[in-house]
Design a protein around this motif. Structure first.
Motif, PDB file in Angstrom:
ATOM      1  N   ARG A  11       0.836  -1.216   0.000  1.00 53.66           N
ATOM      2  CA  ARG A  11       0.000   0.000   0.000  1.00 53.66           C
ATOM      3  C   ARG A  11       0.865   1.258   0.000  1.00 53.66           C
ATOM      4  O   ARG A  11       0.570   2.200  -0.716  1.00 53.66           O
ATOM      5  N   ARG A  12       1.925   1.266   0.795  1.00 56.95           N
ATOM      6  CA  ARG A  12       2.758   2.471   0.912  1.00 56.95           C
ATOM      7  C   ARG A  12       3.635   2.716  -0.302  1.00 56.95           C
ATOM      8  O   ARG A  12       3.890   3.857  -0.659  1.00 56.95           O
ATOM      9  N   ILE A  13       4.122   1.649  -0.934  1.00 57.28           N
ATOM     10  CA  ILE A  13       5.087   1.808  -2.024  1.00 57.28           C
ATOM     11  C   ILE A  13       4.459   1.575  -3.387  1.00 57.28           C
ATOM     12  O   ILE A  13       4.541   2.421  -4.268  1.00 57.28           O
ATOM     13  N   LEU A  14       3.833   0.421  -3.586  1.00 56.88           N
ATOM     14  CA  LEU A  14       3.360   0.049  -4.917  1.00 56.88           C
ATOM     15  C   LEU A  14       2.132   0.829  -5.368  1.00 56.88           C
ATOM     16  O   LEU A  14       1.988   1.110  -6.560  1.00 56.88           O
ATOM     17  N   GLU A  15       1.254   1.176  -4.464  1.00 54.09           N
ATOM     18  CA  GLU A  15       0.023   1.845  -4.876  1.00 54.09           C
ATOM     19  C   GLU A  15       0.259   3.221  -5.477  1.00 54.09           C
ATOM     20  O   GLU A  15      -0.620   3.783  -6.105  1.00 54.09           O
ATOM     21  N   LYS A  16       1.451   3.756  -5.324  1.00 58.40           N
ATOM     22  CA  LYS A  16       1.793   5.040  -5.935  1.00 58.40           C
ATOM     23  C   LYS A  16       2.147   4.892  -7.412  1.00 58.40           C
ATOM     24  O   LYS A  16       2.208   5.873  -8.135  1.00 58.40           O
ATOM     25  N   LEU A  17       2.398   3.663  -7.847  1.00 60.74           N
ATOM     26  CA  LEU A  17       2.808   3.415  -9.228  1.00 60.74           C
ATOM     27  C   LEU A  17       1.588   3.393 -10.146  1.00 60.74           C
ATOM     28  O   LEU A  17       0.577   2.762  -9.831  1.00 60.74           O
ATOM     29  N   SER A  18       1.698   4.045 -11.293  1.00 62.16           N
ATOM     30  CA  SER A  18       0.541   4.164 -12.179  1.00 62.16           C
ATOM     31  C   SER A  18       0.139   2.832 -12.820  1.00 62.16           C
ATOM     32  O   SER A  18      -0.999   2.679 -13.258  1.00 62.16           O
TER      33      SER A  18
END
Length: 135
Positions: A11-18
């Motif tokens: 949630r913290r790292i990957l969800e920022k990736l488009s």
């Protein structure tokens, strides 16, 4: 506890990736779960990294226990606990990681997305590094 750590990191790292789609938020990618031969007992899919949105040929299914992907159209699985080390090409245009497993296998993991001039591969590496350290 391991499940909570991997979920939190995704949630913290990957969800920022488009190109990353959390399973619970996107029904359009749930069909990819059919590409996974068998989920292990206690394994939960967290999301999909779609290298080519709309196609499943290079997608990566991220779970609480590891990564499911297709390598030359053959399903492959990378258990987080079996990762020995991870390499990335020494270039700012890197689009893959090379994962060395404890059994000697080597898996090339394509991460093709980018946002402006920043490549997703480096955030994906950060995710995997944090997961490995937490295990």
């Amino acid at each position: 506890m391991k499940n909570a750590v991997v979920y939190s990191l995704s949630r913290r790292i990957l969800e920022k990736l488009s190109y990353y789609y959390p399973i619970q938020d996107s029904t359009q990618y749930e069909f990819l779960l059919a590409e996974i031969p068998v989920l292990q007992e206690g394994e939960m899919p967290l999301g999909v990294y779609a290298n080519q949105p709309g196609q499943c040929t290079e997608n990566i299914v991220i779970t609480n226990l590891g990564l499911h992907l297709l390598v030359d159209k053959i399903p492959a699985y990378v258990d987080y606990s079996q990762i020995k080390n991870i390499e990335t090409p020494n270039t700012k245009d890197a689009d893959h990681l090379v994962i060395h497993l404890v059994d000697g296998r080597i898996v090339k993991l394509h991460i093709r997305g980018k946002h402006d001039r920043f490549r997703d591969v480096f955030e994906f590496l950060r995710f995997l590094d944090r997961v490995i350290k937490a295990l």
